[in-house]
Scaffold this motif. Structure first.
Motif, PDB file in Angstrom:
ATOM      1  N   MET A 153     -15.311  36.526  72.323  1.00 22.75           N
ATOM      2  CA  MET A 153     -16.375  37.087  71.487  1.00 22.75           C
ATOM      3  C   MET A 153     -16.520  38.564  71.773  1.00 22.75           C
ATOM      4  O   MET A 153     -15.957  39.068  72.725  1.00 22.75           O
ATOM      5  CB  MET A 153     -17.705  36.362  71.719  1.00 22.75           C
ATOM      6  N   PHE A 154     -17.294  39.243  70.915  1.00 24.33           N
ATOM      7  CA  PHE A 154     -17.631  40.645  71.140  1.00 24.33           C
ATOM      8  C   PHE A 154     -18.845  40.701  72.066  1.00 24.33           C
ATOM      9  O   PHE A 154     -19.916  40.202  71.705  1.00 24.33           O
ATOM     10  CB  PHE A 154     -17.980  41.339  69.826  1.00 24.33           C
ATOM     11  N   PRO A 155     -18.727  41.315  73.249  1.00 27.54           N
ATOM     12  CA  PRO A 155     -19.872  41.388  74.155  1.00 27.54           C
ATOM     13  C   PRO A 155     -21.086  42.111  73.550  1.00 27.54           C
ATOM     14  O   PRO A 155     -22.214  41.876  73.967  1.00 27.54           O
ATOM     15  CB  PRO A 155     -19.337  42.160  75.362  1.00 27.54           C
ATOM     16  N   ALA A 156     -20.867  42.961  72.560  1.00 29.92           N
ATOM     17  CA  ALA A 156     -21.992  43.668  71.921  1.00 29.92           C
ATOM     18  C   ALA A 156     -22.975  42.701  71.279  1.00 29.92           C
ATOM     19  O   ALA A 156     -24.134  43.049  71.062  1.00 29.92           O
ATOM     20  CB  ALA A 156     -21.474  44.654  70.883  1.00 29.92           C
ATOM     21  N   ARG A 157     -22.527  41.495  70.993  1.00 31.40           N
ATOM     22  CA  ARG A 157     -23.420  40.495  70.403  1.00 31.40           C
ATOM     23  C   ARG A 157     -24.655  40.275  71.276  1.00 31.40           C
ATOM     24  O   ARG A 157     -25.768  40.097  70.773  1.00 31.40           O
ATOM     25  CB  ARG A 157     -22.669  39.176  70.194  1.00 31.40           C
ATOM     26  N   ALA A 158     -24.479  40.318  72.585  1.00 26.05           N
ATOM     27  CA  ALA A 158     -25.611  40.118  73.497  1.00 26.05           C
ATOM     28  C   ALA A 158     -26.647  41.221  73.331  1.00 26.05           C
ATOM     29  O   ALA A 158     -27.852  40.947  73.346  1.00 26.05           O
ATOM     30  CB  ALA A 158     -25.117  40.072  74.943  1.00 26.05           C
ATOM     31  N   LEU A 159     -26.206  42.448  73.152  1.00 26.00           N
ATOM     32  CA  LEU A 159     -27.139  43.550  72.962  1.00 26.00           C
ATOM     33  C   LEU A 159     -27.827  43.442  71.613  1.00 26.00           C
ATOM     34  O   LEU A 159     -29.014  43.689  71.484  1.00 26.00           O
ATOM     35  CB  LEU A 159     -26.395  44.886  73.082  1.00 26.00           C
ATOM     36  N   ARG A 160     -27.091  43.046  70.597  1.00 25.21           N
ATOM     37  CA  ARG A 160     -27.631  42.913  69.243  1.00 25.21           C
ATOM     38  C   ARG A 160     -28.743  41.867  69.159  1.00 25.21           C
ATOM     39  O   ARG A 160     -29.582  41.936  68.274  1.00 25.21           O
ATOM     40  CB  ARG A 160     -26.522  42.524  68.268  1.00 25.21           C
ATOM     41  N   GLU A 161     -28.741  40.904  70.050  1.00 29.66           N
ATOM     42  CA  GLU A 161     -29.747  39.838  70.016  1.00 29.66           C
ATOM     43  C   GLU A 161     -31.062  40.244  70.682  1.00 29.66           C
ATOM     44  O   GLU A 161     -32.049  39.522  70.583  1.00 29.66           O
ATOM     45  CB  GLU A 161     -29.182  38.568  70.650  1.00 29.66           C
ATOM     46  N   LEU A 162     -31.089  41.420  71.328  1.00 31.38           N
ATOM     47  CA  LEU A 162     -32.318  41.882  71.966  1.00 31.38           C
ATOM     48  C   LEU A 162     -33.251  42.502  70.940  1.00 31.38           C
ATOM     49  O   LEU A 162     -32.831  43.351  70.139  1.00 31.38           O
ATOM     50  CB  LEU A 162     -32.003  42.926  73.044  1.00 31.38           C
ATOM     51  N   LYS A 163     -34.494  42.097  70.978  1.00 33.16           N
ATOM     52  CA  LYS A 163     -35.490  42.641  70.043  1.00 33.16           C
ATOM     53  C   LYS A 163     -35.632  44.144  70.266  1.00 33.16           C
ATOM     54  O   LYS A 163     -35.766  44.614  71.390  1.00 33.16           O
ATOM     55  CB  LYS A 163     -36.834  41.946  70.267  1.00 33.16           C
ATOM     56  N   GLY A 164     -35.553  44.896  69.183  1.00 32.26           N
ATOM     57  CA  GLY A 164     -35.690  46.339  69.239  1.00 32.26           C
ATOM     58  C   GLY A 164     -34.378  47.093  69.376  1.00 32.26           C
ATOM     59  O   GLY A 164     -34.340  48.308  69.272  1.00 32.26           O
ATOM     60  N   TRP A 165     -33.291  46.378  69.608  1.00 26.98           N
ATOM     61  CA  TRP A 165     -31.996  47.020  69.820  1.00 26.98           C
ATOM     62  C   TRP A 165     -31.100  46.969  68.578  1.00 26.98           C
ATOM     63  O   TRP A 165     -29.954  47.384  68.607  1.00 26.98           O
ATOM     64  CB  TRP A 165     -31.287  46.369  71.003  1.00 26.98           C
ATOM     65  N   GLU A 166     -31.626  46.491  67.457  1.00 26.39           N
ATOM     66  CA  GLU A 166     -30.827  46.286  66.247  1.00 26.39           C
ATOM     67  C   GLU A 166     -30.199  47.569  65.718  1.00 26.39           C
ATOM     68  O   GLU A 166     -29.142  47.545  65.099  1.00 26.39           O
ATOM     69  CB  GLU A 166     -31.674  45.682  65.117  1.00 26.39           C
ATOM     70  N   TYR A 167     -30.853  48.707  65.935  1.00 29.66           N
ATOM     71  CA  TYR A 167     -30.397  49.965  65.352  1.00 29.66           C
ATOM     72  C   TYR A 167     -29.653  50.869  66.331  1.00 29.66           C
ATOM     73  O   TYR A 167     -29.251  51.973  65.967  1.00 29.66           O
ATOM     74  CB  TYR A 167     -31.577  50.709  64.734  1.00 29.66           C
ATOM     75  N   VAL A 168     -29.472  50.411  67.564  1.00 31.38           N
ATOM     76  CA  VAL A 168     -28.721  51.201  68.544  1.00 31.38           C
ATOM     77  C   VAL A 168     -27.236  51.129  68.187  1.00 31.38           C
ATOM     78  O   VAL A 168     -26.681  50.033  68.054  1.00 31.38           O
ATOM     79  CB  VAL A 168     -28.955  50.673  69.984  1.00 31.38           C
ATOM     80  N   PRO A 169     -26.568  52.275  68.007  1.00 30.22           N
ATOM     81  CA  PRO A 169     -25.139  52.247  67.714  1.00 30.22           C
ATOM     82  C   PRO A 169     -24.344  51.717  68.916  1.00 30.22           C
ATOM     83  O   PRO A 169     -24.515  52.203  70.036  1.00 30.22           O
ATOM     84  CB  PRO A 169     -24.788  53.717  67.460  1.00 30.22           C
ATOM     85  N   VAL A 170     -23.534  50.715  68.655  1.00 27.51           N
ATOM     86  CA  VAL A 170     -22.757  50.074  69.722  1.00 27.51           C
ATOM     87  C   VAL A 170     -21.302  49.971  69.283  1.00 27.51           C
ATOM     88  O   VAL A 170     -21.013  49.653  68.135  1.00 27.51           O
ATOM     89  CB  VAL A 170     -23.289  48.654  70.020  1.00 27.51           C
ATOM     90  N   MET A 171     -20.397  50.221  70.214  1.00 22.16           N
ATOM     91  CA  MET A 171     -18.974  50.066  69.934  1.00 22.16           C
ATOM     92  C   MET A 171     -18.338  49.228  71.035  1.00 22.16           C
ATOM     93  O   MET A 171     -18.534  49.498  72.217  1.00 22.16           O
ATOM     94  CB  MET A 171     -18.276  51.414  69.848  1.00 22.16           C
TER      95      MET A 171
END
Length: 123
Positions: free
Chosen positions: A55-73
C-alpha cells in the motif's frame, strides 16, 4: 521558517494493516513531540523500501482529521545493498519558530539504527 522533521519506522511484514499501523504510530509521535498542527505543514515526503509494496504509506496520513489538504508524495527509497529493510521514512516540512536543535526527529523499532545520534525516542 521551514524546518524538516524526520521520522522512520520498520515493519515485520509487507501487508497493508501493519504498514498503516506503523505509519500512524510514527506520525502520531512526530506530531506529539514537535507540537505539529497540520495548518503549519508545507508538505510531507514518505518513502518506503522496495520490499514494501502492499500500500501507499501516505494513506495513513490522509486518514488523520485535518490533514486532508497537506501535500504528500510517496516514493520508493533507494535500494542500497545492506540497507535497512522494510522501512518507512517521512520528511515533513513544517513552518515553525523552533531552532534546528529543538526539532525532535523520531525513529521507531528497527529504524533506531538510522540516526542514533539524533535518537530521542525510546521505542
Amino acid at each position: 521558517m521551514v524546518r524538516g522533521i524526520r521520522g522512520a519506522v520498520t515493519v515485520e511484514q509487507n501487508n497493508s494493516a501493519e504498514m498503516v499501523q506503523a505509519t500512524e504510530r510514527l506520525i502520531a509521535e512526530m506530531i506529539e513531540k514537535n507540537n505539529i498542527d497540520p495548518e503549519t505543514v508545507c508538505s510531507a515526503f514518505i518513502s518506503a523500501t522496495d520490499d514494501l509494496d502492499a500500500m501507499f504509506p501516505a494513506r495513513a496520513l490522509r486518514e488523520l482529521k485535518g490533514w486532508e489538504y497537506v501535500p504528500v508524495m510517496c516514493m520508493q527509497e533507494l535500494a542500497i545493498n545492506g540497507g535497512l529493510e522494510k522501512c518507512i521514512r517521512i520528511m515533513m516540512h513544517v513552518n515553525t519558530d523552533k531552532a534546528q536543535k529543538d526539532i525532535q526527529h523520531v525513529y521507531l523499532d528497527g529504524a533506531v539504527v538510522l540516526r542514533p545520534d539524533l535518537q530521542q525516542s525510546t521505542k
